[in-house]
Scaffold this motif. Structure first.
Motif, PDB file in Angstrom:
ATOM      1  N   UNK A  95      35.055   3.737  46.259  1.00  0.00           N
ATOM      2  CA  UNK A  95      36.260   4.540  44.799  1.00  0.00           C
ATOM      3  C   UNK A  95      35.493   4.839  43.685  1.00  0.00           C
ATOM      4  N   UNK A  96      35.575   3.527  42.378  1.00  0.00           N
ATOM      5  CA  UNK A  96      35.478   3.276  41.674  1.00  0.00           C
ATOM      6  C   UNK A  96      33.843   3.997  41.093  1.00  0.00           C
ATOM      7  N   UNK A  97      32.987   4.432  42.034  1.00  0.00           N
ATOM      8  CA  UNK A  97      31.903   4.313  41.621  1.00  0.00           C
ATOM      9  C   UNK A  97      31.612   5.854  42.241  1.00  0.00           C
ATOM     10  N   UNK A  98      32.859   5.987  42.881  1.00  0.00           N
ATOM     11  CA  UNK A  98      32.261   7.793  42.984  1.00  0.00           C
ATOM     12  C   UNK A  98      32.863   8.559  42.097  1.00  0.00           C
ATOM     13  N   UNK A  99      32.181   9.473  41.553  1.00  0.00           N
ATOM     14  CA  UNK A  99      33.022  10.733  40.204  1.00  0.00           C
ATOM     15  C   UNK A  99      34.372  11.554  41.502  1.00  0.00           C
ATOM     16  N   UNK A 100      35.281  11.359  40.894  1.00  0.00           N
ATOM     17  CA  UNK A 100      36.570  12.842  41.327  1.00  0.00           C
ATOM     18  C   UNK A 100      37.399  11.442  41.598  1.00  0.00           C
ATOM     19  N   UNK A 101      38.222  12.824  42.289  1.00  0.00           N
ATOM     20  CA  UNK A 101      39.546  11.665  42.524  1.00  0.00           C
ATOM     21  C   UNK A 101      39.587  11.317  43.821  1.00  0.00           C
ATOM     22  N   UNK A 102      39.106  10.157  44.885  1.00  0.00           N
ATOM     23  CA  UNK A 102      39.486  10.147  45.639  1.00  0.00           C
ATOM     24  C   UNK A 102      40.761   9.676  46.445  1.00  0.00           C
ATOM     25  N   UNK A 103      40.586   9.672  47.875  1.00  0.00           N
ATOM     26  CA  UNK A 103      41.740   9.312  47.912  1.00  0.00           C
ATOM     27  C   UNK A 103      41.290   7.902  49.484  1.00  0.00           C
ATOM     28  N   UNK A 104      42.594   6.794  49.473  1.00  0.00           N
ATOM     29  CA  UNK A 104      42.081   5.339  50.785  1.00  0.00           C
ATOM     30  C   UNK A 104      43.314   5.849  51.463  1.00  0.00           C
ATOM     31  N   UNK A 105      43.423   5.553  52.482  1.00  0.00           N
ATOM     32  CA  UNK A 105      44.088   5.789  53.793  1.00  0.00           C
ATOM     33  C   UNK A 105      44.098   4.420  54.669  1.00  0.00           C
ATOM     34  N   UNK A 106      44.503   4.644  55.265  1.00  0.00           N
ATOM     35  CA  UNK A 106      44.639   3.180  56.409  1.00  0.00           C
ATOM     36  C   UNK A 106      44.879   2.803  57.657  1.00  0.00           C
ATOM     37  N   UNK A 122      38.874   2.416  38.375  1.00  0.00           N
ATOM     38  CA  UNK A 122      38.817   2.335  36.865  1.00  0.00           C
ATOM     39  C   UNK A 122      38.476   4.145  37.679  1.00  0.00           C
ATOM     40  N   UNK A 123      39.232   4.765  38.130  1.00  0.00           N
ATOM     41  CA  UNK A 123      38.302   6.684  38.398  1.00  0.00           C
ATOM     42  C   UNK A 123      40.472   6.803  39.262  1.00  0.00           C
ATOM     43  N   UNK A 124      40.625   8.405  39.062  1.00  0.00           N
ATOM     44  CA  UNK A 124      41.760   8.399  39.788  1.00  0.00           C
ATOM     45  C   UNK A 124      41.127   8.280  40.901  1.00  0.00           C
ATOM     46  N   UNK A 169      25.799  20.329  40.150  1.00  0.00           N
ATOM     47  CA  UNK A 169      27.077  20.117  41.593  1.00  0.00           C
ATOM     48  C   UNK A 169      28.362  19.661  41.056  1.00  0.00           C
ATOM     49  N   UNK A 170      29.304  20.122  41.865  1.00  0.00           N
ATOM     50  CA  UNK A 170      30.891  19.221  41.649  1.00  0.00           C
ATOM     51  C   UNK A 170      30.835  18.652  41.727  1.00  0.00           C
ATOM     52  N   UNK A 171      32.158  17.528  41.165  1.00  0.00           N
ATOM     53  CA  UNK A 171      32.520  15.805  41.093  1.00  0.00           C
ATOM     54  C   UNK A 171      33.260  16.118  42.740  1.00  0.00           C
ATOM     55  N   UNK A 172      32.884  15.216  43.229  1.00  0.00           N
ATOM     56  CA  UNK A 172      33.069  15.016  44.973  1.00  0.00           C
ATOM     57  C   UNK A 172      34.308  14.264  44.956  1.00  0.00           C
ATOM     58  N   UNK A 173      35.012  14.577  45.654  1.00  0.00           N
ATOM     59  CA  UNK A 173      36.199  13.904  46.704  1.00  0.00           C
ATOM     60  C   UNK A 173      36.245  13.145  47.392  1.00  0.00           C
ATOM     61  N   UNK A 174      36.170  11.605  47.880  1.00  0.00           N
ATOM     62  CA  UNK A 174      36.030  11.191  48.640  1.00  0.00           C
ATOM     63  C   UNK A 174      37.602  11.089  49.798  1.00  0.00           C
TER      64      UNK A 174
END
Length: 160
Positions: free
Chosen positions: A65-76, A91-93, A16-21
């Motif tokens: 986001x730290x627990x999930x591999x891949x470059x995640x995004x945090x919005x507000x 701990x993760x991009x 599977x691919x690295x997931x970005x959430x």
């Protein structure tokens, strides 16, 4: 040695691919994720595992986001958050902040630390935040952290 296309496709499907959430902070409550263990530590929720709240705090978003591999995004959705506890180390991009104005105000309340990016978070983007009133640095980049971008932020002051 030649690999057959069927084996290559099966290998890709199994790994599977690295997931970005994308996680959306939807509360001004400054609280940790109450569901870091089981059944689903990848759900950003400040409630308990048995009783989810439907709220995602900035603390819960960073931990998830730290627990999930891949470059995640945090919005507000809130425009201002007053911290009541130190933020977890990143701990993760990740990309944190809105893609455009208005900026989000993170107030450390005089006793909480700001964003800390670990060397594993290389390639992160911090954008359009007002980071002020922290007990230490507004943003700390640990040794070995590279390729990060800080864009459109006010650190240690307000935009007025």
């Amino acid at each position: 040695m030649r690999t057959s296309p069927a084996i290559l496709v099966a290998s890709l499907l199994l790994t599977g691919p690295l997931m970005a959430d994308t996680y959306t902070v939807n509360t001004t409550v400054s609280a940790s994720d109450g569901c870091d263990e089981a059944p689903d530590p990848l759900v950003c929720d400040t409630g308990s595992c048995a009783s989810p709240s439907g709220l995602c705090s900035i603390h819960a978003a960073i931990r998830t986001a730290n627990d999930r591999p891949g470059a995640d995004t945090i919005l507000f959705t809130p425009s201002a958050i007053t911290l009541t506890a130190d933020l977890p180390q990143i701990l993760d991009p990740v990309t944190i902040g809105p893609p455009s104005l208005p900026r989000v105000d993170l107030n450390g309340n005089g006793s909480n630390s700001g964003l800390v990016l670990d060397e594993l978070a290389a390639g992160s983007v911090i954008r359009n935040l007002v980071i002020r009133n922290m007990s230490g640095n507004g943003i700390t980049l640990t040794t070995g952290t590279g390729g990060n971008a800080i864009q459109g932020c006010y650190i240690g002051t307000n935009p007025a």
